[in-house]
Design a protein around this motif. Structure first.
Motif: not given
Length: 358
Positions: A218, A243, A246, A249, A252
């Motif tokens: 991320l 990814k 975000q 996050p 995740y």
């Protein structure tokens, strides 16, 4: 009602900025009048209190920058704050001399959020003490405090970063990622400090990709294309998933098998605590500094010999394969980090205020 000014670069993007926002919420809830002062016009984190955004003013020339400092001085004088906490990067010694001696009008708590202390404190002893000697320095790890003890005459103390545990848990449950059976890493790619290249190499060596375990990364930055090239070279394009940034996050992290930190250095490594809050075990290089003040190898994760890719690979493989060890870490993860709750950390700040004369 006590008045506090929280001074930062901005309220977005990084760990120090997140601490700034989190503490603004805590102080507001504990009957402080909170003012956040930012030097950049970049605000994304939730915060409480008033905002004084110097980033909206021009800062292209030296005259513009001096004018901003004059405006800041007037603002501080008008409000007569009881306390000032400074979260900024402080790399320009001349600028900091002006702020310390000519702008700030009360005792200041200067924070240091990185093991690379020159981002905050000049390497020159004379300059460092000229700026900071009449103020107090607050580090986010014991290792940074020890490093600075022989460099500064200022009083130095450690107060760890605060975390809004209930909020992070709630955000972690807000959705379930489509990805399954993965490990995760989080960080910006504008600098090489997170060393995602070493993580990708360790992941490849671990053979977890042969067990259908993916690696999710991320974050974004200028080195992303370089990392994607490495992934292609290792034939991992279907296994390593980028990814991007975000805004949340935490799902995740919550749904990952475990989180890995492969940094060259840290200040405190917030992602380790955030993952443990979401009951996800962690692995990290024992880098300077922060991880060994968060990870207990008998309780919540694995500390790996610093910068040893083979050992990192081995730790990743072992944590995946050793189900008993994994279960132990997962069961202990949340209780292992309650000391970092915003309630506990906020009380430490209030205690520090009460011990310090204005």
């Amino acid at each position: 009602m006590k008045k506090i000014a929280l001074v930062g670069d901005c309220l977005a993007g990084g760990g120090a900025e997140k601490v700034h926002a989190t503490l603004s919420n805590f102080f507001h809830e504990n009957n402080f009048e909170v003012h956040s002062i930012t030097f950049l016009d970049w605000i994304e984190y939730d915060f409480s209190g008033e905002i004084f955004n110097l980033g909206k003013l021009k800062s292209k020339t030296i005259f513009d920058k001096l004018k901003r400092l004059f405006i800041l001085k007037k603002y501080l004088k008008k409000n007569q704050f009881d306390y000032i906490i400074d979260f900024r990067y402080r790399v320009n010694a001349i600028n900091e001399l002006l702020i310390s001696h000519c702008v700030y009008n009360t005792k200041v708590f200067y924070t240091v959020h990185s093991g690379v202390t020159k981002k905050y404190i000049p390497e020159n002893h004379f300059l460092a003490n000229l700026i900071y000697s009449k103020h107090q320095v607050v580090t986010v790890s014991k290792a940074i405090e020890k490093l600075l003890e022989n460099h500064l005459k200022s009083k130095i103390t450690t107060i760890y970063n605060p975390f809004e545990i209930n909020k992070i848990q709630s955000l972690g449950k807000s959705f379930v990622p489509v990805e399954r059976n993965y490990i995760v890493a989080v960080g910006r790619m504008n600098r090489r400090v997170k060393q995602f290249d070493k993580l990708i190499l360790a992941y490849h060596k671990s053979d977890l990709h042969l067990k259908d375990v993916s690696l999710l990364i991320l974050g974004e930055g200028k080195y992303m294309d370089e990392l994607k090239t490495l992934v292609e070279k290792l034939n991992l394009t279907s296994n390593v998933i980028f990814k991007g940034n975000q805004s949340n996050p935490f799902p995740y992290q919550k749904n990952a098998l475990f989180l890995v930190v492969s940094s060259k250095n840290e200040g405190f490594a917030n992602t380790l605590v955030e993952s443990l809050i979401n009951e996800t075990p962690v692995i990290s290089f024992d880098c300077f500094c922060g991880p060994n003040e968060i990870i207990d190898p008998n309780l919540n994760g694995i500390l790996v010999e610093n910068q040893n890719i083979d050992k990192l690979s081995e730790a990743m493989r072992n944590l995946y394969c050793d189900k008993e060890l994994y279960t132990t870490f997962k069961e202990n993860s949340l209780t292992s980090i309650t000391q970092f709750s915003v309630e506990n950390i906020g009380k430490q700040w209030i205690f520090l205020f009460n011990q310090t004369k204005k």
